[in-house]
Design a protein around this motif. Structure first.
Motif, mmCIF file in Angstrom:
data_model
loop_
_atom_site.group_PDB
_atom_site.id
_atom_site.type_symbol
_atom_site.label_atom_id
_atom_site.label_comp_id
_atom_site.label_asym_id
_atom_site.label_seq_id
_atom_site.Cartn_x
_atom_site.Cartn_y
_atom_site.Cartn_z
ATOM 1 N N ILE A 7 -5.563 42.474 105.869
ATOM 2 C CA ILE A 7 -6.195 43.731 106.294
ATOM 3 C C ILE A 7 -5.964 43.934 107.787
ATOM 4 N N LYS A 8 -6.149 42.879 108.568
ATOM 5 C CA LYS A 8 -5.904 42.980 110.011
ATOM 6 C C LYS A 8 -4.458 43.323 110.304
ATOM 7 N N LEU A 34 -0.292 47.372 111.837
ATOM 8 C CA LEU A 34 0.846 48.247 111.528
ATOM 9 C C LEU A 34 0.456 49.721 111.616
ATOM 10 N N LEU A 35 -0.751 50.047 111.168
ATOM 11 C CA LEU A 35 -1.221 51.426 111.267
ATOM 12 C C LEU A 35 -1.377 51.866 112.714
ATOM 13 N N ALA A 73 0.543 54.858 114.370
ATOM 14 C CA ALA A 73 -0.201 55.937 115.032
ATOM 15 C C ALA A 73 0.369 56.206 116.416
ATOM 16 N N GLY A 74 0.768 55.155 117.110
ATOM 17 C CA GLY A 74 1.385 55.347 118.418
ATOM 18 C C GLY A 74 2.698 56.104 118.322
ATOM 19 N N VAL A 75 3.499 55.759 117.331
ATOM 20 C CA VAL A 75 4.774 56.459 117.133
ATOM 21 C C VAL A 75 4.520 57.902 116.702
ATOM 22 N N ALA A 76 3.545 58.112 115.813
ATOM 23 C CA ALA A 76 3.213 59.472 115.377
ATOM 24 C C ALA A 76 2.720 60.304 116.557
ATOM 25 N N GLY A 111 -0.140 52.187 121.270
ATOM 26 C CA GLY A 111 -0.151 51.825 119.851
ATOM 27 C C GLY A 111 0.400 50.436 119.616
ATOM 28 N N VAL A 112 1.490 50.118 120.303
ATOM 29 C CA VAL A 112 2.087 48.787 120.145
ATOM 30 C C VAL A 112 1.154 47.708 120.689
#
Length: 117
Positions: free
Chosen positions: A5-6, A11-12, A16-19, A39-40
């Protein structure tokens, strides 16, 4: 299960940073790049607290320790080795050129009789 889950959350956060980079297309490039970096970094921070993240950190520390144990060649040794490699390349190039010209002469001039003018 908690590590999965972590890791999915990490990855999300990266996604989100790329989005955000693409959603902020009307803003300054600095802000768009900062969104990706944030995001990274956030994804890396979350992934750090997983078991694979801890194993990666331990592996990285061991790799740095091993790299410090390596006896690197001196400048003189490096230049000498580079010179030997260049000399070998020149000798091999001359040998291959000579072999090519010998085969060319033997095949075209002697066997086929195609004399070039």
């Amino acid at each position: 299960m908690a590590d999965k889950i972590k890791f999915a959350l990490a990855l999300l956060l990266v996604a989100a940073g790329v989005a955000a980079f693409y959603l902020l297309s009307e803003t300054a490039m600095v802000l768009r790049v900062l969104a990706v970096v944030a995001g990274v970094l956030a994804g890396g921070a979350v992934a750090w607290f997983t078991e694979p993240g801890r194993q990666f950190a331990e592996f990285s520390a061991d790799s740095v320790a091993e790299a410090k144990k390596v006896v690197w060649p001196s400048r003189k040794e490096t230049i000498q080795t580079t010179g030997i490699v260049f000399a070998f390349v020149v000798v091999m190039a001359l040998f291959l050129w000579l072999a090519d010209k010998t085969l060319e002469w033997g095949l075209y001039d002697l066997i086929l009789g195609w004399k070039r003018s």
